[in-house]
Design a protein around this motif. Structure first.
Motif, PDB file in Angstrom:
ATOM      1  N   PHE A   1       0.862  -1.184   0.000  1.00  0.00           N
ATOM      2  CA  PHE A   1       0.000   0.000   0.000  1.00  0.00           C
ATOM      3  C   PHE A   1       0.895   1.229   0.000  1.00  0.00           C
ATOM      4  O   PHE A   1       1.728   1.414   0.881  1.00  0.00           O
ATOM      5  N   ASN A   2       0.712   2.078  -1.014  1.00  0.00           N
ATOM      6  CA  ASN A   2       1.480   3.318  -1.097  1.00  0.00           C
ATOM      7  C   ASN A   2       0.478   4.466  -1.127  1.00  0.00           C
ATOM      8  O   ASN A   2      -0.136   4.755  -2.154  1.00  0.00           O
ATOM      9  N   LYS A   3       0.342   5.110   0.018  1.00  0.00           N
ATOM     10  CA  LYS A   3      -0.687   6.139   0.146  1.00  0.00           C
ATOM     11  C   LYS A   3      -0.397   7.350  -0.738  1.00  0.00           C
ATOM     12  O   LYS A   3      -1.301   7.896  -1.380  1.00  0.00           O
ATOM     13  N   SER A   4       0.856   7.763  -0.816  1.00  0.00           N
ATOM     14  CA  SER A   4       1.185   8.969  -1.583  1.00  0.00           C
ATOM     15  C   SER A   4       0.960   8.761  -3.080  1.00  0.00           C
ATOM     16  O   SER A   4       0.599   9.687  -3.799  1.00  0.00           O
ATOM     17  N   GLN A   5       1.167   7.536  -3.537  1.00  0.00           N
ATOM     18  CA  GLN A   5       0.960   7.246  -4.957  1.00  0.00           C
ATOM     19  C   GLN A   5      -0.400   6.613  -5.226  1.00  0.00           C
ATOM     20  O   GLN A   5      -0.696   6.269  -6.378  1.00  0.00           O
ATOM     21  N   THR A   6      -1.200   6.478  -4.205  1.00  0.00           N
ATOM     22  CA  THR A   6      -2.523   5.816  -4.294  1.00  0.00           C
ATOM     23  C   THR A   6      -2.424   4.541  -5.117  1.00  0.00           C
ATOM     24  O   THR A   6      -3.142   4.350  -6.114  1.00  0.00           O
ATOM     25  N   SER A   7      -1.506   3.679  -4.700  1.00  0.00           N
ATOM     26  CA  SER A   7      -1.307   2.432  -5.429  1.00  0.00           C
ATOM     27  C   SER A   7      -1.333   1.251  -4.472  1.00  0.00           C
ATOM     28  O   SER A   7      -1.094   1.381  -3.265  1.00  0.00           O
ATOM     29  N   PHE A   8      -1.601   0.088  -5.038  1.00  0.00           N
ATOM     30  CA  PHE A   8      -1.636  -1.161  -4.270  1.00  0.00           C
ATOM     31  C   PHE A   8      -1.253  -2.277  -5.245  1.00  0.00           C
ATOM     32  O   PHE A   8      -2.058  -3.094  -5.657  1.00  0.00           O
ATOM     33  N   HIS A   9       0.016  -2.299  -5.624  1.00  0.00           N
ATOM     34  CA  HIS A   9       0.490  -3.242  -6.628  1.00  0.00           C
ATOM     35  C   HIS A   9       0.687  -4.637  -6.026  1.00  0.00           C
ATOM     36  O   HIS A   9       1.188  -4.774  -4.907  1.00  0.00           O
ATOM     37  N   LEU A  10       0.347  -5.623  -6.816  1.00  0.00           N
ATOM     38  CA  LEU A  10       0.454  -7.028  -6.406  1.00  0.00           C
ATOM     39  C   LEU A  10       1.727  -7.635  -6.987  1.00  0.00           C
ATOM     40  O   LEU A  10       2.026  -7.417  -8.167  1.00  0.00           O
ATOM     41  N   ARG A  11       2.434  -8.403  -6.184  1.00  0.00           N
ATOM     42  CA  ARG A  11       3.695  -8.979  -6.654  1.00  0.00           C
ATOM     43  C   ARG A  11       3.813 -10.437  -6.237  1.00  0.00           C
ATOM     44  O   ARG A  11       3.243 -10.867  -5.227  1.00  0.00           O
ATOM     45  N   LYS A  12       4.587 -11.156  -7.054  1.00  0.00           N
ATOM     46  CA  LYS A  12       4.984 -12.515  -6.682  1.00  0.00           C
ATOM     47  C   LYS A  12       6.377 -12.737  -7.247  1.00  0.00           C
ATOM     48  O   LYS A  12       6.617 -12.464  -8.434  1.00  0.00           O
ATOM     49  N   PRO A  13       7.313 -13.234  -6.443  1.00  0.00           N
ATOM     50  CA  PRO A  13       8.698 -13.335  -6.907  1.00  0.00           C
ATOM     51  C   PRO A  13       8.939 -14.426  -7.947  1.00  0.00           C
ATOM     52  O   PRO A  13       9.861 -14.333  -8.737  1.00  0.00           O
ATOM     53  N   SER A  14       8.068 -15.457  -7.944  1.00  0.00           N
ATOM     54  CA  SER A  14       8.269 -16.563  -8.880  1.00  0.00           C
ATOM     55  C   SER A  14       6.907 -17.205  -9.149  1.00  0.00           C
ATOM     56  O   SER A  14       6.322 -17.820  -8.260  1.00  0.00           O
TER      57      SER A  14
END
Lengths: 117, 116
Positions: free
Chosen positions: B67-80
């Protein structure tokens, strides 16, 4: 604890017929929400109900669509005189409450895929 | 009107590669954030959620989101990623202020395709 149960999973109707979609919320949940997923779109909110009350139907089309959540039995989404544009996946979700904290999560059913021919 | 944007409609990756699925939302007022996964002809399954606290959220199947409040983002990640991760992923936001704090607003979805 069974999840949110929707039936039927698939429903085919001819234009002009009525479609009835059923949703039984999770045990202990008294809040029900219906969402519609059109092809290649995200889910769009339709209506929010509590037992015997419609709380918010701002996402419902003005005509032909209605919803209820009776004291006994499942929630019903009813579409009268269906048209081809009603073809979509309809998802029901339930939650124990609303607002913040642990009551925030809504659990979704498997959906009913309506096809109008 | 409040909105949720998933910038990529399709993301093809090879198995075992890392992946990031992007999600931005329109307002930085109090929000609850969710990622759902939908396998073909299935319902929605919750992957993870942010309600409060740590901005890095870990979910099921090895996914995490920040959660990045300043960028209003919530990116999903998976390393593999694995072949079995092939599915549609939806970002959803619930704005906690105002009278409609029960309503989820969804992005249009990102189709993740994992190739061997």
């Amino acid at each position: 604890n069974a999840g949110v149960m929707q039936n039927p999973r698939h429903l085919v109707r001819r234009r002009g017929q009525e479609a009835r979609l059923r949703c039984s919320p999770m045990k202990g949940h008294s809040h029900v929400y219906w969402y519609r997923q059109l092809p290649e779109e995200g889910l769009k909110f339709m209506v929010y109900l509590q037992k015997e009350n419609i709380i918010d139907e701002s996402g419902m089309p003005k005509e032909r669509f209605s919803a209820e959540f009776p004291k006994e039995g499942p929630s019903i989404l009813r579409i009268q005189q269906v048209v081809r544009g009603d073809s979509a996946a309809y998802f029901c979700a339930s939650s124990p409450g609303t607002g913040g904290g642990m009551n925030t999560e809504a659990f979704f059913g498997q959906g009913t895929r309506l096809t109008v021919v | 009107a409040q909105s949720v944007t998933q910038l990529d409609s399709q993301v093809p990756v090879f198995e075992e590669a890392p992946v990031e699925l992007r999600c931005n939302y329109s307002s930085s007022v109090s929000v609850y954030l969710f990622w759902y996964v939908q396998y073909p002809n299935q319902g929605l399954q919750l992957l993870l959620k942010y309600l409060s606290g740590s901005t890095l959220v870990k979910g099921i199947n090895g996914f995490e989101a920040e959660f990045n409040k300043s960028q209003t983002s919530f990116h999903l990640r998976k390393p593999s990623v694995h072949i079995s991760d092939t599915a549609e992923y939806f970002c959803a936001v619930r704005w906690s202020s105002g009278g409609s704090n029960y309503k989820l607003t969804f992005g249009k979805g990102t189709l993740l395709t994992v190739n061997p």
